[in-house]
Design an enzyme around this catalytic site. Structure first.
Site, short mmCIF file in Angstrom:
data_model
loop_
_atom_site.label_atom_id
_atom_site.label_comp_id
_atom_site.label_asym_id
_atom_site.label_seq_id
_atom_site.Cartn_x
_atom_site.Cartn_y
_atom_site.Cartn_z
N HIS A 315 71.93 6.81 -6.20
CA HIS A 315 70.76 6.55 -5.47
C HIS A 315 71.04 6.23 -4.01
O HIS A 315 72.14 5.34 -4.12
CB HIS A 315 69.93 5.48 -6.00
N ASP A 372 65.10 8.75 -12.82
CA ASP A 372 64.80 10.00 -13.33
C ASP A 372 65.45 10.65 -14.51
O ASP A 372 65.31 11.52 -15.30
CB ASP A 372 64.98 11.11 -12.15
#
Ligand code: ACO
Length: 437
Positions: A315, A372
């Site tokens: 991320h 996710d």
């Protein structure tokens, strides 16, 4: 509506920049929480210098009072409230109200908001003609971009951005209609007749009915499925200046219609480096297939030549862990157990996570599972088809996008977004006729 303050916190001082034979004092701005920022606004005027920051890794594009992330500590706050508390206690619709308005609603305010959203869920009949133009196998994100963009043609002339009530109505319409559009896209791909929204149902139940109910038999909704989807929507509702929200703000900065702004946000969300990752994760897990293939997938992800990355890992902001991933991981086990589903992909996902978290490559680069990684397994358990995963994300993120659009409209520093560049093309040269080239 809460407006963005024109100046944040006490000034933390200045930083002196020596350039072009001059010394310029640049102010340092202190946010309520997070890193101080150097305000470089007067740098070009005073020195002729611009700044260079591809991917905006170190640049704040706006002031915002909506969401706060501390990537090192794994903290996510919506309007100051920790995500784990909202996930446990709140509902998606209440979170949408919070994001838009800045405060949690009292019972009367929540009742009115719920009523307003429920009474703006229907689509103009002409949407059906538009939907009918898509091939049955069109990707639902392609349909969603087009369908939401087309809303600008239904609500264009009568929108006065200077009227706070008109802006609020635009947000209500969007939050209300995006699930109807999303379900319509799915039903078009299935060749099923569209279902009208049932306004007496809660937000998520209404959406699941529009998705799955067939004319031949009523849908018996599993409350575990509805609760799980509501929770996923809360976790996906906002994430400050991510790629799709920044896109909505950039398009919004031109004064474009809010429906056009949200359509651009959907397009940005679609990419596999952003919201499209949830679809990519499930495809990756299916390809890996069994726990015994996990190590070779890890090896491939570490090999830069392979062009393969572990989807659902890493991320831009979280360099510790993604707090949403932690909540989703727990929920994934619970949902599968309560729905009585034994999905071998969950085993593959757990082994992959375990192996990556022990591997030096992932440890050194601080690559952890993101929101996710597990969400796709839950969507699959809820019988949501893989192509619809990013659409689910878009339904939830609509609340955040609209909150940012609303905030931008009252920002005293509102101006068109227009980055600079470092030109690397040819120097000036003269045109040459084709027979002389
Ligand atoms: N698998 C393998 N290696 C990775 C991964 C991954 N998933 N993610 C990053 N890396 C490596 C990079 O190759 C790079 O290595 P290097 O330093 O040796 O060159 C290093 O980690 C840093 O990666 P960057 O791409 O520079 O990090 P950035 O912050 O630009 O990218 C991103 C973040 C796009 C999320 C990236 O981690 C990625 O592609 N992940 C997979 C896709 C994904 O899951 N996206 C969803 C994000 S969450 C969301 O949008 C809701």
């Amino acid at each position: 509506m809460s407006a963005t303050p024109s100046n944040v916190g006490p000034k933390a001082g200045t930083v002196a920049v020596q350039a072009a034979g001059k010394s310029v004092e640049l102010p340092i701005l202190s946010p309520t929480l997070g890193n101080d920022c150097v305000d470089i606004g007067k740098l070009p005027k005073e020195t002729g210098l611009f700044t260079y920051d591809p991917g905006f890794t170190a640049t704040a594009s706006c002031k915002s009072a909506i969401t706060y992330i501390d990537g090192d500590e794994g903290v996510l706050l919506y309007r100051g409230y920790p995500i784990d508390q909202l996930a446990k206690e709140s509902s998606f619709l209440e979170v949408a109200y919070l994001l838009m308005n800045g405060e949690l609603p009292d019972a009367r305010q929540m009742g009115e908001f719920d009523h307003d959203v429920a009474h703006h869920t229907m689509l103009h009949e002409a949407f059906k003609n538009f939907l009918g133009g898509f091939r049955h196998d069109a990707h639902p994100m392609a349909m969603l971009v087009g369908m939401i963009g087309s809303m600008a043609s239904f609500y264009h002339n009568d929108l006065d951005y200077d009227d706070p009530e008109e802006r609020r109505m635009a947000a209500i319409r969007m939050i209300a209609k995006v699930p109807t559009i999303a379900a319509a896209c799915y039903r078009h791909s299935m060749g099923w007749p569209l279902r009208f929204p049932r306004n007496n149902l809660p937000y998520v139940d209404r959406f699941l009915h529009m998705m799955f109910e067939v004319p031949s038999e009523p849908l018996v909704l599993n409350p575990v499925a509805a609760k799980a989807l509501d929770l996923l929507f809360i976790l996906h509702a906002d994430h400050e200046q991510n790629a799709s929200t920044s896109t909505v703000r950039l398009v919004g900065s031109t004064g474009a219609n809010p429906y056009a702004c949200i359509a651009s946000g959907v397009a940005a969300l679609w990419g596999p480096a952003h919201g499209g990752a949830n679809e990519a994760v499930l495809k990756m897990l299916a390809e890996i297939g069994t726990a015994k293939n996990v190590q070779s997938a890890i090896d491939r992800a570490k090999d830069k030549e392979s062009g393969f990355r572990l989807m659902g890992f890493g991320h831009r902001v979280y360099k510790n862990f993604d707090p949403r991933a932690k909540i989703i991981r727990e929920m994934c086990h619970k949902v599968l157990e309560e729905l009585g589903i034994d999905d071998p992909l969950l085993e593959v996902a757990m082994r992959l996570e375990e192996a990556a978290l022990k591997d030096d490559y992932f440890v050194q680069r601080k690559l952890y599972p993101n929101v996710d990684f597990y969400s796709g397994i839950i969507y699959k358990a809820l019988k949501i088809p893989t192509e619809m995963f990013t659409v689910m994300f878009a339904i939830a993120r609509t609340a955040g996008w609209m909150a940012h659009w609303l905030e931008q409209q009252t920002d005293p520093e509102f101006k068109i977004g227009r980055p600079r560049q470092i030109y690397t093309g040819s120097g000036i040269r003269d045109y040459m006729a084709v027979d002389k080239r």
